[in-house]
Design an enzyme around this catalytic site. Structure first.
Site, PDB file in Angstrom:
ATOM      1  N   ASP A   1       0.806  -1.222   0.000  1.00 47.10           N
ATOM      2  CA  ASP A   1       0.000   0.000   0.000  1.00 47.10           C
ATOM      3  C   ASP A   1       0.841   1.276   0.000  1.00 47.10           C
ATOM      4  OD1 ASP A   1      -2.015  -1.825   0.301  1.00 47.10           O
ATOM      5  OD2 ASP A   1      -2.938  -0.852   2.023  1.00 47.10           O
TER       6      ASP A   1
ATOM      7  N   HIS B   1       3.588  -2.435   3.039  1.00 44.95           N
ATOM      8  CA  HIS B   1       3.633  -1.105   2.430  1.00 44.95           C
ATOM      9  C   HIS B   1       4.907  -0.982   1.615  1.00 44.95           C
ATOM     10  CE1 HIS B   1       0.885  -0.658   5.844  1.00 44.95           C
ATOM     11  NE2 HIS B   1       0.289   0.279   5.111  1.00 44.95           N
TER      12      HIS B   1
HETATM   13 NI    NI Z   1      -2.577   3.021   3.382  1.00 42.23          NI
END
Ligand code: NI
Length: 258
Positions: free
Chosen positions: A56, A197
């Protein structure tokens, strides 16, 4: 920020759990004879053990490293990108797409959708779609709401499945590659969606180890959309709750009635 993230995550996990239509990813007797591979050459996740790696908040300076590791391991993943990094990093988005990964919508402002008006939610999706389309020419098939922030009202604003996760590596919290790998080994199940992430160095550094650990356990790496296809939603069903049996129900999807 960290505390807010955690709190919202818990809200999503505890506040919204409704009757679940559980995704059966373990082969049943009737499926035993069905093909392990889809016509397009991808794994049939109704038969094989599949996992979806998700990254992400990018693209960022670490995305290239993640892509190198995925390529070395022959693994596919899904990248939930933000509108502005996507616009500023078209080449990286194109590389993600070209190398067979999926690009998903993760909003513009990264604010929790439950705190936004209906108009604003739709605006966030539209603008992010635009940034992505300008780079790769197609509209993302799924959305990941920031912080997993969802409720029934938010879900009604979405025109595609919302994807959460059931394995949280907490990479943003500890920034430690060995803890990322540890979390994956501990929590992964067939059909899992793993949250990382590509803005965090820890997850970029952990990716080779994550792939290795999952391969050892017999997992195939698929995009979120491929995982969703194994769910075979019934026409007319409104809410679909994508969750491997026995896991903490943090992973959601939603599809509009057919
Ligand atoms: Ni996020």
């Amino acid at each position: 920020m960290a505390n807010q993230h955690r709190k919202l995550l818990l809200t999503a996990a505890t506040g919204l759990v409704a009757a679940a239509s559980v995704l059966a990813l373990t082969p049943t007797a009737s499926e035993a004879g069905s093909s392990s591979w889809l016509p397009n050459g991808e794994p049939n996740c109704a038969v094989l053990k599949c996992v979806a790696l998700t990254y992400d908040d990018g693209p960022s300076q670490y995305t290239g490293k993640v892509l190198d590791a995925l390529s070395a391991g022959g693994a596919r993943a899904t990248f939930y990108v933000l509108a502005n990094p996507a616009r500023q990093n078209k080449k990286m988005l194109q590389r993600i797409h070209r190398e067979g990964h999926e690009v998903g919508n993760h909003s513009v402002s990264h604010r929790p959708f439950v705190r936004l008006t209906n108009w604003r939610i739709r605006y966030e999706l539209r603008q992010t779609d635009k940034s992505i389309r300008q780079a790769i020419g197609s509209k993302p098939a799924t959305v990941r709401p920031p912080y997993g922030s969802l409720n029934a009202r938010v879900l009604r604003q979405l025109d595609r499945p919302a994807i959460l996760w059931d394995v949280d590596t907490l990479d943003w919290q500890h920034n430690d590659p060995s803890k990322v790998i540890q979390a994956v080994k501990r929590d992964v199940r067939p059909g899992s969606i793993i949250l990382m992430h590509d803005t965090k160095k820890a997850s970029a550094n952990a990716t080779p180890g994550v792939i290795w650990a999952l391969k050892q356990r017999g997992y195939r790496f698929v995009t979120v959309s491929t995982l969703l296809r194994a769910q075979k939603p019934k026409a007319g069903k409104k809410y679909r709750h994508l969750r491997p049996a026995g896991t903490t129900p943090k992973t959601w999807s939603w599809q509009k009635p057919a």
